[in-house]
Design an enzyme around this catalytic site. Structure first.
Site, PDB file in Angstrom:
ATOM      1  N   ASP A 146      -5.165  -4.651   5.567  1.00  0.00           N
ATOM      2  CA  ASP A 146      -5.060  -5.439   4.532  1.00  0.00           C
ATOM      3  C   ASP A 146      -3.963  -6.365   4.312  1.00  0.00           C
ATOM      4  OD1 ASP A 146      -6.721  -6.620   2.434  1.00  0.00           O
ATOM      5  OD2 ASP A 146      -5.685  -5.348   1.014  1.00  0.00           O
TER       6      ASP A 146
ATOM      7  N   HIS B  27      -2.316  -1.411  -3.399  1.00  0.00           N
ATOM      8  CA  HIS B  27      -3.414  -0.443  -3.215  1.00  0.00           C
ATOM      9  C   HIS B  27      -3.145   0.982  -4.187  1.00  0.00           C
ATOM     10  CE1 HIS B  27      -4.297  -1.915   1.005  1.00  0.00           C
ATOM     11  NE2 HIS B  27      -4.668  -2.747   0.241  1.00  0.00           N
TER      12      HIS B  27
ATOM     13  N   SER C  65       0.881  -1.120   0.036  1.00  0.00           N
ATOM     14  CA  SER C  65       0.072  -0.008   0.002  1.00  0.00           C
ATOM     15  C   SER C  65       1.005   1.267   0.069  1.00  0.00           C
ATOM     16  CB  SER C  65      -0.953   0.031   1.220  1.00  0.00           C
ATOM     17  OG  SER C  65      -1.949   1.023   1.100  1.00  0.00           O
TER      18      SER C  65
END
Length: 191
Positions: free
Chosen positions: A134, A38, A11
Site C-alpha cells: 500500500d 494502518h 503501517s
C-alpha cells in the site's frame, strides 16, 4: 504562496516512527501534515489523543470534510483524499468510502488523490515501514508528477515491505533512513 503539504503513509512499526518525526518538528514548522497510518479504527482515538497531549502542534482526527490549516497535523480515521480548493490557495481533505481493500486507511487512496494538488501545493510524500505494498504505486505516481518523494530505507524500516515495493516500482524515488527523513521533512517545512 503555495501551501506545503507533507503526506505520510505508514503501517507496521509506524506509530513509533511517527512519534519520532512529529516530535522533531520545530515550533516554526511551516506546513500541513496529513497521515495515513494502518490501524484498526477502534484504536485511532487513543493514538491521536497521545499525540495531542505530547505535541506542541494541533492534532486532528480527519473524519469529516476539513479545510487544512498550516501548522496542523491531521490523522486519517479511515480512507481519505485531499483536494485543492479552486482559486483559494488552500487544501481540503475528506473521508471517502473505499472498496474492498485490506488496508485501512488506504495510503494509495490518499497519495493518488494528491496528484490533483501537485500544481497548487508543494508536496513531500513519505512512505514509512510496513507490510505489503500500500502506498507504493501512489508514491511512484506522485514522484512522476513532480512531488518530492521518499521511501524509508531497509536500514531503519521495521518491516521493509511498502517502501521496498515503492523503489522497485520507481527507482527514482529517494530511499532514506528515518533520521534523514526527519531532516528532509524539517528542511521542507522551514519558514
Amino acid at each position: 504562496m503555495k501551501p506545503k503539504l507533507i503526506l505520510i503513509g505508514a503501517s507496521t512499526g509506524g506509530p513509533g516512527h511517527l512519534k519520532k518525526i512529529l516530535s522533531s518538528l520545530p515550533s516554526s514548522f511551516n506546513g500541513i501534515v496529513l497521515i495515513a497510518q494502518h490501524m484498526n479504527s477502534t484504536f485511532i482515538p487513543s493514538f491521536i489523543n497521545q499525540f495531542q497531549t505530547e505535541l506542541a502542534f494541533p492534532v486532528h482526527t480527519l473524519d469529516a470534510r476539513t479545510l487544512l490549516t498550516n501548522g496542523h497535523i491531521y490523522i486519517c480515521a479511515g480512507h481519505a483524499r485531499v483536494k485543492s480548493e479552486p482559486n483559494a490557495n488552500t487544501l481540503r481533505a475528506e473521508p471517502v468510502e473505499q472498496g474492498d481493500t485490506p488496508y485501512n486507511p488506504s495510503i494509495d487512496t490518499l497519495f493518488l488523490s494528491a496528484l490533483s494538488c501537485v500544481e497548487d501545493a508543494d508536496i513531500l510524500a513519505v512512505l514509512l515501514t510496513g507490510i505489503g505494498h500500500d502506498g507504493a504505486f501512489g508514491l511512484s505516481e506522485l514522484q512522476k508528477k513532480g512531488a518530492r518523494c521518499i521511501a524509508e530505507s531497509e536500514k531503519t524500516a521495521i518491516v521493509y515491505g511498502m517502501p521496498k515495493r515503492a523503489v522497485e516500482i520507481n527507482p527514482q524515488i529517494s530511499s532514506k533512513p528515518l533520521d534523514d527523513i526527519i531532516v528532509s521533512i524539517n528542511q521542507f517545512g522551514a519558514p
